[in-house]
Design an enzyme around this catalytic site. Sequence first.
Site, PDB file in Angstrom:
ATOM      1  N   ARG A   1      35.135  39.599  45.729  1.00  0.00           N
ATOM      2  CA  ARG A   1      36.209  39.458  44.753  1.00  0.00           C
ATOM      3  C   ARG A   1      35.640  38.921  43.442  1.00  0.00           C
ATOM      4  NH1 ARG A   1      36.045  34.736  43.953  1.00  0.00           N
ATOM      5  NH2 ARG A   1      37.423  35.046  42.196  1.00  0.00           N
TER       6      ARG A   1
ATOM      7  N   ALA B   1      36.075  40.072  39.189  1.00  0.00           N
ATOM      8  CA  ALA B   1      35.902  41.387  38.559  1.00  0.00           C
ATOM      9  C   ALA B   1      34.434  41.809  38.416  1.00  0.00           C
ATOM     10  CB  ALA B   1      36.584  41.381  37.192  1.00  0.00           C
TER      11      ALA B   1
ATOM     12  N   ARG C   1      41.369  48.090  44.686  1.00  0.00           N
ATOM     13  CA  ARG C   1      42.181  47.117  43.945  1.00  0.00           C
ATOM     14  C   ARG C   1      42.497  47.724  42.581  1.00  0.00           C
ATOM     15  NH1 ARG C   1      40.473  40.998  44.052  1.00  0.00           N
ATOM     16  NH2 ARG C   1      42.688  40.754  43.641  1.00  0.00           N
TER      17      ARG C   1
ATOM     18  N   CYS D   1      41.286  29.622  38.402  1.00  0.00           N
ATOM     19  CA  CYS D   1      40.759  30.593  39.365  1.00  0.00           C
ATOM     20  C   CYS D   1      39.250  30.416  39.543  1.00  0.00           C
ATOM     21  CB  CYS D   1      41.119  32.024  38.954  1.00  0.00           C
ATOM     22  SG  CYS D   1      40.830  33.245  40.277  1.00  0.00           S
TER      23      CYS D   1
ATOM     24  N   ASP E   1      39.931  39.966  34.030  1.00  0.00           N
ATOM     25  CA  ASP E   1      39.917  41.204  34.809  1.00  0.00           C
ATOM     26  C   ASP E   1      40.035  42.405  33.883  1.00  0.00           C
ATOM     27  OD1 ASP E   1      40.780  39.145  36.984  1.00  0.00           O
ATOM     28  OD2 ASP E   1      40.107  40.954  38.018  1.00  0.00           O
TER      29      ASP E   1
ATOM     30  N   LYS F   1      43.807  36.175  36.530  1.00  0.00           N
ATOM     31  CA  LYS F   1      44.516  35.634  37.705  1.00  0.00           C
ATOM     32  C   LYS F   1      45.899  35.083  37.344  1.00  0.00           C
ATOM     33  CE  LYS F   1      43.591  35.842  41.072  1.00  0.00           C
ATOM     34  NZ  LYS F   1      44.161  36.981  41.860  1.00  0.00           N
TER      35      LYS F   1
END
Length: 312
Positions: free
Chosen positions: A17, A19, A60, A124, A193, A204
């Site tokens: 996980r 980006a 995703r 995050c 992201d 996030k």
Amino acid sequence: MNGLQDTARKIKNMDIRGAGRIARAAASALKGFALQLDVGTTKEFDAEMNMAARVLLDTRPTAVSLYNAVMMVIRYKAESVDEARASVVANADQFIDNSNKAVEKIGEIGSKRIQSGDTVLTHCNSMAAITVISSAHKAGKDIRVIATESRPRCQGLLTIAMLNELGIDTTLIVDSAVRSVMNNVDLVVVGADVVTANGSLVNKIGTSQVALCAYEARSPFVAAAETYKFSPKTLMGEMVPIEERSPDEVATDISNLKHVKIFNPGFDVTPHRYIDMIFTEVGAIPPEMSYMIIKEKLGWEMDPTPGISQQL
Ligand code: RUB
């Protein structure tokens, strides 16, 4: 397809996980896939690579780094299967190398905005943001970090473990404590992201609330984003899809509450007016300059090369 399916599964279930990591893992999976591909013609090679790309892209939906990585790796023109294979391998190696170097460079650039004595807040778990912080620490600056828990997946726990490993004085807070601490924060740094053509930031869930608090308290809010986090799709008018995740992540049993449902978006959008600066590997830019980054670094959407990449 085993290695590729394995990577796709790990991205989907978030074993892989963040980006940047997702992008590098996808590039590496495409390289592995190309290396073991046993086909006779470039047409078959193209079709197989196209299918492999699709498998990765379907994992995703939000992080454009995944799309950009896939596009960069499968952008080739070749006369033979061997040439096509060599091109994919070279593209993947180059992407991964550039990506790692970009994070380092962002750390170097971003750390200059952190002074000794500063308190930095992060949300995050972003390698780009953490590298900004760790570069300042490694430069001998005496800094403190406040890290949010980042519900519901609590990626903040990964962040505090990394900062602890580096020996950085860190305080963990619940997400709802952000405004309570913001008056003592000198800089907020988060990852990305997606950065859109108008300079808005997708990151996030909760990032936009952090940015609003920072704006209201007049604490600078910056994002750390490699240029492959910028979205050429948004330049062509597309909206960024926001991943909606399973209600189970919210960890509350509501089965006996028949009028209640759970909504669990993974990301949110921070408008560019709340962002002071974006640290990229090509410099610290105002969000309004995102259009230029997309046009100059990721221009293929405007000038597509004939080949499989057009179909994705
Ligand atoms: C991770 C997240 C990170 C960005 C940037 O979300 O929002 O801030 O991906 O990370 P998730 P990096 O945990 O859902 O993947 O700087 O490491 O690329």
